[in-house]
Design an enzyme around this catalytic site. Structure first.
Site, PDB file in Angstrom:
ATOM      1  N   ALA A 245       4.211  -5.279  -5.091  1.00 20.98           N
ATOM      2  CA  ALA A 245       3.949  -3.883  -5.194  1.00 20.98           C
ATOM      3  C   ALA A 245       2.530  -3.613  -5.181  1.00 20.98           C
ATOM      4  O   ALA A 245       2.262  -2.286  -5.091  1.00 20.98           O
ATOM      5  CB  ALA A 245       4.161  -2.934  -7.213  1.00 20.98           C
ATOM      6  N   ALA A 246       1.952  -3.601  -4.024  1.00 23.79           N
ATOM      7  CA  ALA A 246       0.557  -3.469  -3.996  1.00 23.79           C
ATOM      8  C   ALA A 246       0.330  -2.835  -2.714  1.00 23.79           C
ATOM      9  O   ALA A 246       0.017  -1.369  -3.373  1.00 23.79           O
ATOM     10  CB  ALA A 246      -0.303  -4.772  -2.868  1.00 23.79           C
ATOM     11  N   GLY A 247       1.412  -2.238  -1.638  1.00 25.57           N
ATOM     12  CA  GLY A 247       2.172  -1.513  -1.047  1.00 25.57           C
ATOM     13  C   GLY A 247       2.318  -0.256  -1.846  1.00 25.57           C
ATOM     14  O   GLY A 247       1.885   1.147  -1.327  1.00 25.57           O
ATOM     15  N   ASP A 248       3.581  -0.371  -2.960  1.00 18.96           N
ATOM     16  CA  ASP A 248       3.738   0.793  -4.141  1.00 18.96           C
ATOM     17  C   ASP A 248       2.314   1.429  -4.181  1.00 18.96           C
ATOM     18  O   ASP A 248       2.656   2.763  -4.317  1.00 18.96           O
ATOM     19  CB  ASP A 248       5.012   0.964  -4.816  1.00 18.96           C
ATOM     20  CG  ASP A 248       6.166   0.350  -3.440  1.00 18.96           C
ATOM     21  OD1 ASP A 248       6.222   0.442  -3.029  1.00 18.96           O
ATOM     22  OD2 ASP A 248       7.013  -1.011  -4.099  1.00 18.96           O
TER      23      ASP A 248
HETATM   24  P1  ADP Z   1       3.081  -4.194   1.527  1.00 17.90           P
HETATM   25  O1  ADP Z   1       2.452  -4.191  -0.393  1.00 17.90           O
HETATM   26  O2  ADP Z   1       3.575  -2.990   1.510  1.00 17.90           O
HETATM   27  O3  ADP Z   1       3.147  -5.565   2.657  1.00 17.90           O
HETATM   28  P2  ADP Z   1      -0.228  -4.649   1.985  1.00 17.90           P
HETATM   29  O4  ADP Z   1       0.266  -5.941   2.466  1.00 17.90           O
HETATM   30  O5  ADP Z   1      -0.861  -4.054   3.369  1.00 17.90           O
HETATM   31  O6  ADP Z   1       0.962  -3.632   2.145  1.00 17.90           O
HETATM   32  O7  ADP Z   1      -1.149  -3.935   1.021  1.00 17.90           O
HETATM   33  C1  ADP Z   1      -1.382  -3.323   0.704  1.00 17.90           C
HETATM   34  C2  ADP Z   1      -2.278  -2.869   0.204  1.00 17.90           C
HETATM   35  O8  ADP Z   1      -2.634  -3.269  -0.488  1.00 17.90           O
HETATM   36  C3  ADP Z   1      -3.613  -3.228   2.058  1.00 17.90           C
HETATM   37  O9  ADP Z   1      -3.808  -2.467   2.232  1.00 17.90           O
HETATM   38  C4  ADP Z   1      -4.773  -3.564   0.837  1.00 17.90           C
HETATM   39  O10 ADP Z   1      -5.708  -2.298   0.748  1.00 17.90           O
HETATM   40  C5  ADP Z   1      -4.023  -4.092  -0.592  1.00 17.90           C
HETATM   41  N1  ADP Z   1      -4.202  -5.350  -0.957  1.00 17.90           N
HETATM   42  C6  ADP Z   1      -2.774  -6.159  -0.414  1.00 17.90           C
HETATM   43  N2  ADP Z   1      -2.887  -8.044  -0.574  1.00 17.90           N
HETATM   44  C7  ADP Z   1      -4.505  -7.541  -0.802  1.00 17.90           C
HETATM   45  C8  ADP Z   1      -5.027  -8.453  -0.955  1.00 17.90           C
HETATM   46  N3  ADP Z   1      -4.866  -9.575  -0.942  1.00 17.90           N
HETATM   47  N4  ADP Z   1      -6.563  -8.613  -1.357  1.00 17.90           N
HETATM   48  C9  ADP Z   1      -7.382  -6.908  -1.729  1.00 17.90           C
HETATM   49  N5  ADP Z   1      -5.817  -5.944  -1.626  1.00 17.90           N
HETATM   50  C10 ADP Z   1      -5.035  -6.231  -0.788  1.00 17.90           C
END
Ligand code: ADP
Length: 312
Positions: A245-248
């Protein structure tokens, strides 16, 4: 009144069993523990936008069943307007069956159920909400005709359209031309364009008619490409334990930040902070951050709030 956001998308119930190992076909493995959680990219992004402080209206479909009832209650608990969450008489609420083993490896089987039935009619019913919103936020876990119609309604009303193209699937130029901000992750940008390099992929997507492309790059933050040129927004260093859910979180906070009038790079920076914080808490909905820890992380040290460390 807060920023007005309409989210159109999926809602699932995640049924999770953590066990000693993932069974092979035909095998039964016992001894696991069970947990139920709300999921679906649409529901997660609606919750992220609500936690960011916006007035959120969610357009979706659930089954006319107990899981649908619980999903609607979960959305209401977040102060999300659920008047356009339709109850489908013929299809059950979407379910993700998730098995997780001791090492954290998982296997997931999804039955989209009512999500696959989200219709142009459902979108038409929500037309006044889309027209009066600041931002319309969508993903691709629901049928494309509904996504396309919603984008048309939004464009005609000057409501900004953010499309998170996840999971990635081929998109026509007629839809892309209606998108103000497209937010693929690195893998999705490659799948959409056949360009492995995010810069080249973003350029391709702009050629297809998207105004601004924001490629999220996990811990490396995000790449922004618009008519004003290219810029990089650095990721926030955090101790990531679960990237679910980081992307969400990123998309929910991006929508609210743009609706509140932040300039593009400031909005992406705040979205990156939200995405980073989401990786510090396990699970989907529990990990979606609220506004104040995100603002604390974004503020430079010495500005009167936190030192820039994520608050727990
Ligand atoms: P998704 O979750 O859709 O695959 P990402 O992995 O690119 O997308 O993550 C979305 C956003 O969350 C990134 O642009 C970043 O800002 C943040 N993020 C994701 N993983 C990390 C991490 N390990 N450390 C810091 N920020 C993160």
């Amino acid at each position: 009144m807060g920023a007005r956001i309409v989210v159109i998308g999926s809602v699932n119930t995640d049924l999770v069993v953590r066990g000693p190992r993932i069974p092979t076909p035909g095998e039964t493995v016992t001894g696991g523990t069970f947990m139920r959680a709300q999921g679906g990219k649409g529901s997660n992004q609606a919750m992220a936008a609500a936690r960011a402080g916006a007035d959120v209206t969610f357009v979706a479909r659930v089954g006319d069943d107990e899981l649908g009832e619980a999903a609607i209650a979960g959305l209401r608990d977040e102060s999300i307007e659920v008047g356009f969450v339709a109850r489908d008489p013929d299809h059950p609420t979407g379910v993700a069956l998730i098995m997780v083993d001791r090492s954290g490896e998982n296997a997931i089987s999804v039955a989209p159920g009512a999500n696959a039935n989200l219709s142009v009619g459902d979108v038409e019913a929500a037309r006044p909400a889309i027209e009066s919103a600041d931002v319309l936020l969508m993903q691709l876990e629901t049928p494309l005709p509904a996504v396309g119609r919603a984008a048309e309604i939004a464009r005609a009303a000057s409501t900004r359209v953010i499309l998170n193209p996840a999971p990635a699937r081929p998109l026509g130029d007629s839809l892309l031309a209606l998108v103000d901000v497209l937010t693929p992750n690195e893998g999705e940008s490659a799948l959409l364009t056949n360009e492995a390099d995010p810069r080249a992929a973003a350029a391709r997507l702009r050629e297809s008619g998207v105004d601004t492309v924001v490629v999220t790059l996990g811990p490396r933050g995000a790449l922004v490409l618009s008519g004003d040129g290219e810029s990089s927004v650095a990721g926030f260093p955090v101790k990531a334990i679960d990237t679910t859910a980081a992307g969400d979180a990123f998309n929910g906070f991006l929508a609210v930040s743009l609706a509140e009038g932040l300039d593009r790079n400031a909005a992406v920076r705040r979205a990156c902070a939200a995405g980073a914080l989401a990786t510090t808490v396990p699970g989907a909905t529990p990990s979606l951050p609220f506004r104040s820890p995100v603002d604390d992380l974004v503020k430079p040290p010495g500005s009167g709030h936190s030192s820039g460390k994520p608050s727990s």
